[in-house]
Design a protein around this motif. Structure first.
Motif, PDB file in Angstrom:
ATOM      1  N   ASN A 146       0.830  -1.194   0.000  1.00  0.00           N
ATOM      2  CA  ASN A 146       0.000   0.000   0.000  1.00  0.00           C
ATOM      3  C   ASN A 146       0.871   1.253   0.000  1.00  0.00           C
ATOM      4  OD1 ASN A 146      -1.607   2.221   0.874  1.00  0.00           O
ATOM      5  ND2 ASN A 146      -3.194   0.797   1.526  1.00  0.00           N
ATOM      6  N   LEU A 147       1.892   1.260   0.866  1.00  0.00           N
ATOM      7  CA  LEU A 147       2.781   2.423   0.926  1.00  0.00           C
ATOM      8  C   LEU A 147       3.485   2.635  -0.409  1.00  0.00           C
ATOM      9  CD1 LEU A 147       4.358   2.106   4.514  1.00  0.00           C
ATOM     10  CD2 LEU A 147       2.530   3.646   3.756  1.00  0.00           C
ATOM     11  N   ALA A 148       3.903   1.548  -1.050  1.00  0.00           N
ATOM     12  CA  ALA A 148       4.584   1.668  -2.354  1.00  0.00           C
ATOM     13  C   ALA A 148       3.634   2.276  -3.380  1.00  0.00           C
ATOM     14  CB  ALA A 148       5.071   0.287  -2.805  1.00  0.00           C
ATOM     15  N   ARG A 149       2.380   1.839  -3.324  1.00  0.00           N
ATOM     16  CA  ARG A 149       1.375   2.354  -4.258  1.00  0.00           C
ATOM     17  C   ARG A 149       1.164   3.848  -4.015  1.00  0.00           C
ATOM     18  NH1 ARG A 149      -2.122  -1.465  -3.225  1.00  0.00           N
ATOM     19  NH2 ARG A 149      -3.424  -0.274  -1.813  1.00  0.00           N
ATOM     20  N   ARG A 150       1.128   4.220  -2.743  1.00  0.00           N
ATOM     21  CA  ARG A 150       0.925   5.641  -2.424  1.00  0.00           C
ATOM     22  C   ARG A 150       2.101   6.484  -2.907  1.00  0.00           C
ATOM     23  NH1 ARG A 150      -3.251   6.583   1.359  1.00  0.00           N
ATOM     24  NH2 ARG A 150      -2.313   8.542   2.020  1.00  0.00           N
ATOM     25  N   ARG A 151       3.300   5.903  -2.820  1.00  0.00           N
ATOM     26  CA  ARG A 151       4.471   6.643  -3.331  1.00  0.00           C
ATOM     27  C   ARG A 151       4.323   6.863  -4.834  1.00  0.00           C
ATOM     28  NH1 ARG A 151       7.343   2.911  -0.015  1.00  0.00           N
ATOM     29  NH2 ARG A 151       7.437   3.934   2.028  1.00  0.00           N
ATOM     30  N   ARG A 152       3.903   5.806  -5.511  1.00  0.00           N
ATOM     31  CA  ARG A 152       3.734   5.915  -6.972  1.00  0.00           C
ATOM     32  C   ARG A 152       2.680   6.961  -7.306  1.00  0.00           C
ATOM     33  NH1 ARG A 152       3.963   0.306  -6.980  1.00  0.00           N
ATOM     34  NH2 ARG A 152       1.700   0.120  -7.197  1.00  0.00           N
ATOM     35  N   ASP A 153       1.645   7.034  -6.484  1.00  0.00           N
ATOM     36  CA  ASP A 153       0.540   7.947  -6.783  1.00  0.00           C
ATOM     37  C   ASP A 153       0.770   9.355  -6.235  1.00  0.00           C
ATOM     38  OD1 ASP A 153      -0.555   5.744  -7.890  1.00  0.00           O
ATOM     39  OD2 ASP A 153      -2.025   5.363  -6.297  1.00  0.00           O
ATOM     40  N   GLY A 154       1.941   9.598  -5.700  1.00  0.00           N
ATOM     41  CA  GLY A 154       2.245  10.947  -5.207  1.00  0.00           C
ATOM     42  C   GLY A 154       1.589  11.279  -3.883  1.00  0.00           C
ATOM     43  N   LEU A 155       1.102  10.234  -3.168  1.00  0.00           N
ATOM     44  CA  LEU A 155       0.462  10.465  -1.871  1.00  0.00           C
ATOM     45  C   LEU A 155       1.458  10.329  -0.729  1.00  0.00           C
ATOM     46  CD1 LEU A 155      -2.806   8.420  -2.509  1.00  0.00           C
ATOM     47  CD2 LEU A 155      -2.493  10.903  -2.651  1.00  0.00           C
ATOM     48  N   LEU A 156       2.674  10.014  -1.090  1.00  0.00           N
ATOM     49  CA  LEU A 156       3.724   9.822  -0.088  1.00  0.00           C
ATOM     50  C   LEU A 156       5.033  10.208  -0.760  1.00  0.00           C
ATOM     51  CD1 LEU A 156       3.235   8.724   2.755  1.00  0.00           C
ATOM     52  CD2 LEU A 156       3.944   6.484   1.962  1.00  0.00           C
ATOM     53  N   GLY A 157       5.974  10.706   0.052  1.00  0.00           N
ATOM     54  CA  GLY A 157       7.262  11.105  -0.511  1.00  0.00           C
ATOM     55  C   GLY A 157       7.346  12.614  -0.629  1.00  0.00           C
ATOM     56  N   PRO A 158       8.249  13.103  -1.507  1.00  0.00           N
ATOM     57  CA  PRO A 158       8.389  14.550  -1.646  1.00  0.00           C
ATOM     58  C   PRO A 158       7.218  15.144  -2.424  1.00  0.00           C
ATOM     59  CG  PRO A 158       9.903  13.396  -3.117  1.00  0.00           C
ATOM     60  CD  PRO A 158       9.177  12.342  -2.359  1.00  0.00           C
ATOM     61  N   ALA A 159       6.896  16.372  -2.135  1.00  0.00           N
ATOM     62  CA  ALA A 159       5.862  17.132  -2.849  1.00  0.00           C
ATOM     63  C   ALA A 159       4.550  16.361  -2.958  1.00  0.00           C
ATOM     64  CB  ALA A 159       6.358  17.530  -4.237  1.00  0.00           C
ATOM     65  N   LEU A 160       3.900  16.186  -1.816  1.00  0.00           N
ATOM     66  CA  LEU A 160       2.632  15.440  -1.765  1.00  0.00           C
ATOM     67  C   LEU A 160       1.594  16.061  -2.703  1.00  0.00           C
ATOM     68  CD1 LEU A 160       2.097  14.845   2.073  1.00  0.00           C
ATOM     69  CD2 LEU A 160       3.005  13.249   0.384  1.00  0.00           C
ATOM     70  N   CYS A 161       0.968  15.233  -3.486  1.00  0.00           N
ATOM     71  CA  CYS A 161      -0.075  15.677  -4.412  1.00  0.00           C
ATOM     72  C   CYS A 161       0.403  16.881  -5.235  1.00  0.00           C
ATOM     73  CB  CYS A 161      -1.355  16.045  -3.659  1.00  0.00           C
ATOM     74  SG  CYS A 161      -1.983  14.725  -2.617  1.00  0.00           S
ATOM     75  N   GLY A 162       1.698  16.887  -5.499  1.00  0.00           N
ATOM     76  CA  GLY A 162       2.231  17.963  -6.337  1.00  0.00           C
ATOM     77  C   GLY A 162       2.507  19.262  -5.601  1.00  0.00           C
ATOM     78  N   GLN A 163       2.258  19.323  -4.303  1.00  0.00           N
ATOM     79  CA  GLN A 163       2.538  20.564  -3.560  1.00  0.00           C
ATOM     80  C   GLN A 163       4.001  20.601  -3.127  1.00  0.00           C
ATOM     81  OE1 GLN A 163       0.191  22.210  -0.543  1.00  0.00           O
ATOM     82  NE2 GLN A 163      -1.781  21.726  -1.491  1.00  0.00           N
ATOM     83  N   ALA A 164       4.739  21.511  -3.724  1.00  0.00           N
ATOM     84  CA  ALA A 164       6.156  21.611  -3.420  1.00  0.00           C
ATOM     85  C   ALA A 164       6.337  21.952  -1.947  1.00  0.00           C
ATOM     86  CB  ALA A 164       6.808  22.687  -4.285  1.00  0.00           C
ATOM     87  N   GLY A 165       7.322  21.325  -1.312  1.00  0.00           N
ATOM     88  CA  GLY A 165       7.647  21.631   0.085  1.00  0.00           C
ATOM     89  C   GLY A 165       6.827  20.853   1.088  1.00  0.00           C
ATOM     90  N   VAL A 166       5.827  20.116   0.617  1.00  0.00           N
ATOM     91  CA  VAL A 166       5.049  19.275   1.542  1.00  0.00           C
ATOM     92  C   VAL A 166       5.484  17.822   1.337  1.00  0.00           C
ATOM     93  CG1 VAL A 166       2.754  18.634   2.360  1.00  0.00           C
ATOM     94  CG2 VAL A 166       3.126  20.870   1.313  1.00  0.00           C
ATOM     95  N   ASP A 167       6.324  17.370   2.252  1.00  0.00           N
ATOM     96  CA  ASP A 167       6.885  16.020   2.120  1.00  0.00           C
ATOM     97  C   ASP A 167       6.425  15.144   3.288  1.00  0.00           C
ATOM     98  OD1 ASP A 167       8.325  17.437   0.212  1.00  0.00           O
ATOM     99  OD2 ASP A 167      10.080  17.662   1.539  1.00  0.00           O
ATOM    100  N   PHE A 168       6.240  13.890   3.016  1.00  0.00           N
ATOM    101  CA  PHE A 168       5.924  12.962   4.107  1.00  0.00           C
ATOM    102  C   PHE A 168       6.296  11.544   3.705  1.00  0.00           C
ATOM    103  CE2 PHE A 168       3.230  10.758   7.267  1.00  0.00           C
ATOM    104  CZ  PHE A 168       3.585  11.485   8.408  1.00  0.00           C
TER     105      PHE A 168
END
Lengths: 613, 242, 184
Positions: free
Chosen positions: A305-327
């Protein structure tokens, strides 16, 4: 396997890879020990030495950690390690008889490794499968719905040395058993939806919604989540590279509780959304999920699930495309220690140490994981926070009662027709819940597990809410035919097994009350023991270091208040009796001397010959 | 601004920022019973002998920060009764056979038992089996007497930089271990000159060939009760008469 | 006023179980105060009187722990007959020296002492029915019967015993402070 079979070179290679895989971080010690045990079967002394050397830690510290957790073994445990869940609900479903049956079929003694080092059978604390018990773990994998037939088949599979992968998959089936759906369970929650809603609101506004919602912690203590979040958000990070943390407490160890298992199995995206938006709100970039060792079987799906979220931009740098919001989210595995459900013990465990609760203050919101501001929330709390992000605080506050907003997931087990998960708005009466789950002849309900409260029939009109009967979610129902003394005794043994041993009152007191309960159970009890239990209860309540010790005698206190005849009918004398059988205490001497005359006995045998006993 | 103070059994006791209730009491020469606390080490709060009531709540004096105006109850029948029970728990958990112990008369556990008039262990004895470690040339370890205060753990780790001692196990199975694969003190880098060799409040870490050197009647707590010593030993302020 | 209303002298019984008689020696150490004591009490069963069975008494003093069947019988006889039962000395209070065998297996102990110890030839474990059988563990007396008071010490000093008994006889709750209270 024995120590001799580990040659030093192979050991070093194996451990080297594991330690490197965890970036040689001493804070990863518990995860490293778990991995080492996975590959070696147990943790031989030489392995502890090698791990200590590789991490540059004192060896005694490594041994101290390895010796703390029930699921880490310093001696060989067999290729098949069978652990029966020992919660009272498993017992009520016949787990004791099934354990004996399995031992007989395998020709082994409980708790002892078979001579061929193939198998060991023992008990473990509640595995969170109370709605589909009796349950057991074999090499850490849960099996549910045990029956005599299934146990016989398991004995054959073990004797035939069949790998677990080839056992019938039906044995490993774990059901959600969701019986009543409300705000959370009735919905579909696509991954990222709640996160996007929070990002859209902005951190400040999200915190505002949390305040409006008045969401309170679902782990039992009921602390207001918004206050926690705001404190952590305001608390300064320490050091140059300091960051804040969000920790999801999935160490669901309270006997009788299993709602987090269902959320982790079927609502993981809601949880991960909740963690991520909590991070966004408090300014944290790292999340940690502390998963109890009993739920290790959920790990692969959660990691996918976490890997999928990383692929979908829901986890990692720039969450959902928002620069500076990392998790980012990491999963840590527990290893069989109930006390780690206490948030500061959990932080210690996350740091790879013995799970000893910290002294407070300071609180985790200012000094938490690695000394940084940390929010520790229950799995259900984070799921609810995701709902607040989606639907707003006002909507949430409209559910439940004024002081207890929203809904609560209840884990219902015991003498009911349909055990499972029930979601209700707060404020529902115990009576209503019992009606819904088909608890026709209940004499008692243990709410919130052994550390909670035992309600008798005259209290069934009370409500599930922080202002009346607070709960982390467990409801164990006991029918009129159940022996409430044995219920309390089971709980007393649980606390003795799970006490971390840090403070004197809990470490020794939990053993002392077990001695009292066992003495009464063995027919040597008197009013003296009942008075002792009250006295120890008062001391543990006042002087214990953490909630475990403070609550450890609650079930005894409650049952002594409400079901006292269950104790009194077992008492042997009005005055005082020794805790042990005097005649039995002479058995060794009888055997060595070959004597069997009247003076060589106490009790009946001696009385029969006219000797004063 | 008036100085910060707590009310300890009704007596105003000054304290400085970041001091605990215990720090303030020690500085004022007021005795709060304790076993795992030692002013030279990080407070731990595990023995719970220093349990006091602060603003109505039971807390450990050694870890609870003092706050201005805090009302602290220390020397009360309720607290001393609880402390006595805690001592009885420690006595039955281990094997404390005072007549054969080299530390008798200098032992804090024993001195506290005298202080709180503990006349019996009250509970049934656990009689655990804890073999000695006599491997080291100069020091004997008698684990029977260990009360798990972790003073040796802290001294060895924080002062000696050796981490010779640690705790393993859990709950009633918790026990002191030595930093060596063999588990033997002789195989660690422990030395008699270590701080860890000096801090045991009971009779676990015993220097060999030195036992019973001081005659009965002249040992530390033969002379004066532990509370009187604590009050006498308080640090004097400049200009204050001794 | 009398020690107890409407009563003359109090009756005291004493016994040594698994002990060394040291506590009884300490009682004799109160020296000339023995006369004062004897003005206020009569002795029932005691090594000092050689009376063999305990009759109804006000106070029972037990020295020693419980290591064999006979100890249990005597202790129960005292409990049945004494209004107050007092554990005297380390062995009665916590098992003391005899309890140092508790981490050993009794069977192996007997084997070593009577059969395999160096110098033993043709040894035999005594099995005469006259001999009381040892219990597998040694116990302090409060693990067998209810005990009303405890006087620790190995042995408690004559001063401590006198203080305790005179408190009791005078109707004060007995207290032992520094330096009378000691465990060694």
């Amino acid at each position: 396997m024995t120590d001799e079979s580990f040659d030093a070179g192979r050991l070093d290679d194996t451990l080297q890879a594991i330690v490197d895989g965890h970036a040689r971080q001493p804070g990863q010690l518990l995860q490293i020990l778990l991995a080492a045990q996975d590959s070696l079967g147990y943790l031989p002394a030489a392995a502890l030495t090698a791990i200590a050397r590789a991490l540059d830690l004192p060896r005694a510290q490594v041994e101290g950690v390895a010796g703390f957790y029930s699921f880490l073994h310093l001696a060989p445990v067999g290729r098949y390690r069978v652990l029966f869940s020992d919660n009272i609900t498993d017992r009520m479903l016949g787990s004791g008889e099934l354990l004996d049956r399995l031992c007989n079929k395998l020709w082994i003694e409980r708790g002892k490794l078979s001579e061929d080092a193939l198998v060991s059978v023992d008990t473990t604390s509640c595995t969170g499968l109370c709605d589909q018990g009796p349950a057991l773990l074999v090499n850490g994998r849960p099996l549910s719905r045990l029956s005599a037939e299934r146990v016989d088949r398991i004995a054959e599979l073990i004797r035939g040395q069949l790998p677990l992968a080839d056992w019938p998959s039906e044995y490993f089936r774990i059901d959600d058993n969701i019986r009543r759906r409300d705000a959370v369970l009735a919905g579909e929650w696509p991954a990222g939806q709640a996160l996007r809603a929070a990002l859209g609101r902005g951190a400040e506004a999200m915190l505002g919604e949390m305040k409006l919602a008045n969401l309170r912690g679902r782990g039992g203590a009921g602390f207001t989540t918004a206050i926690k979040w705001e404190s952590a958000r305001r608390a300064p990070c320490h050091g140059e590279n300091g960051v804040r943390y969000v920790v999801a407490n999935a160490d669901e160890g309270e006997p009788g509780t299993f709602k987090d298992r269902v959320l982790l199995s079927s609502y993981a995206d809601l949880l991960f959304d909740g963690m991520t938006l909590a991070g966004f709100t408090i300014g944290a970039s790292q999340g940690l999920l502390y998963l109890r060792g009993e739920y290790a079987y959920l790990l692969p799906a959660l990691r996918d699930n976490l890997a999928r979220r990383r692929r979908d931009g829901l986890l990692g740098p720039a969450l959902c495309g928002q620069a500076g919001v990392d998790f980012e989210i990491d999963i840590h595995l527990g290893a069989g220690a109930y006390v780690c459900g206490e948030e500061t013990a959990l932080l210690e465990s996350l740091e790879g140490k013995r799970g000893i609760p910290r002294s407070r203050p300071p609180f985790p919101v200012t000094v938490g994981y690695r000394g940084q501001p940390t929010v520790v929330n229950n799995v259900e709390t984070l799921c609810k926070a995701a709902l607040v992000a989606l639907k707003g605080g006002a909507w949430f506050a409209g559910l439940g009662t004024k002081q207890s907003t929203g809904t609560k997931l209840l884990s219902i087990s015991g003498d009911v027709e349909t055990p499972g998960i029930y979601e209700y708005p707060f404020g529902v009466s115990v009576k209503q819940v019992l009606y819904d789950c088909g608890a026709g002849n209940a004499q008692a309900v243990q709410v919130s597990g052994p550390s909670g409260i035992c309600l008798a029939t005259h209290e069934f009109s009370r409500c599930i809410a922080f202002e009346d009967v607070p709960t982390a979610g467990a409801l164990m129902v006991f029918g009129a035919h159940r022996d409430m003394f044995e219920v309390a005794r089971n709980f007393a043994h649980f606390f003795k097994h799970e006490s971390c041993g840090f403070c004197t009152p809990c470490r020794v007191g939990t053993s002392l009350v077990v001695n009292c309960m066992d003495k009464i159970a063995n027919g040597h009890g008197s009013q003296y023991e009942i008075n002792e239990i009250f006295k120890i209860h008062r001391l543990l309540h006042a002087a214990s270091h953490c909630g475990l010790g403070q609550a450890a005698c609650n079930p005894l206190f409650d049952t002594l208040q409400k079901f006292r005849p269950a104790y009194e009918r077992r008492l042997r004398s009005l005055d005082f009796e020794p805790a042990f059988d005097l005649d039995q205490a002479l058995a060794a001497a009888r055997q060595m001397t070959g004597r069997d005359d009247a003076d060589a006995h106490f009790g009946l045998a001696a009385r029969a010959s006219g000797v004063d006993s | 601004m008036s100085p910060l103070s707590i009310l300890l059994d009704g007596l105003p006791v000054p304290f400085e920022d970041h001091q605990t209730i215990m720090d303030a009491a020690l500085a004022a020469g007021i005795y709060i019973p304790h076993l795992c606390h030692h002013p030279e080490f990080e407070p731990q709060g595990s023995c719970k002998l220093c349990t006091v009531k602060a603003n109505g709540r039971y807390v450990s004096a050694c870890t609870m920060p003092a706050r201005d105006g805090m009302e602290v109850e220390n020397n009360s029948p309720d607290l001393n009764d609880k402390r006595r029970t805690l001592l009885q728990m420690l006595f039955v958990e281990g094997n404390h056979f005072c007549p054969s112990c080299e530390q008798s008369g200098n032992c804090m556990l024993q001195a506290l038992a005298y202080e709180l008039e503990m006349l019996s262990p009250h509970f049934d004895q656990f009689y655990p089996n804890r073999p000695l470690d006599a491997s080291h040339a100069e020091v004997l370890l008698d684990f029977n007497r260990c009360i798990l205060c972790e003073l040796c753990v802290r001294a060895s780790r924080d002062v000696d930089g050796k981490s010779v001692f640690a705790l393993s196990g859990r709950g009633i199975g918790k026990h002191l271990i030595v930093n060596a694969e063999s588990g033997r003190l002789a195989d660690s880098n422990f030395a008699l000159s270590d701080k860890a060799a000096q801090v045991c409040p009971v009779g676990v870490i015993i220097e060999k060939r030195r036992g019973f050197a001081v005659p009965i009647g002249e040992r530390r707590y033969d002379v004066e009760p532990i509370s009187v010593q604590a009050e006498r030993l308080r640090p004097r302020r400049a200009g204050e008469e001794c | 006023m009398d020690a107890l209303p409407g009563r003359g002298k109090l009756r005291i019984a004493t016994a040594t179980l698994a002990g060394c008689f040291g506590c009884h020696m300490s009682l004799l150490d109160i020296d000339e105060r023995l006369f004062e004591l004897l003005e206020r009490v009569d002795f029932d069963r005691s090594p000092l009187t050689d009376i063999k069975r305990c009759g109804p008494c006000d106070i029972g003093l037990i020295e020693g722990g419980i290591c064999n069947a006979e100890n249990v019988h005597v202790l129960r006889e005292f409990r049945r007959n004494c209004k107050l039962l007092i554990a005297v000395g380390a062995c009665a209070v916590n098992g003391g020296l005899p309890a140092q065998r508790n981490h050993l297996d009794l069977g192996l102990c007997l084997q070593e002492v009577y059969l395999t110890a160096p110098g033993v030839v043709g040894g035999q474990i005594p099995n005469d029915p006259e001999l009381p059988l040892p219990l597998d563990k040694v116990h302090p007396i409060h693990e067998i019967v209810r005990v009303d008071y405890f006087i620790p010490g190995c042995p408690p000093s004559g001063e401590a015993l006198w203080k305790f008994l005179s408190d009791l006889l005078d109707g004060r709750t007995p207290r032992l402070g520094h330096p009378l209270l000691h465990f060694d």
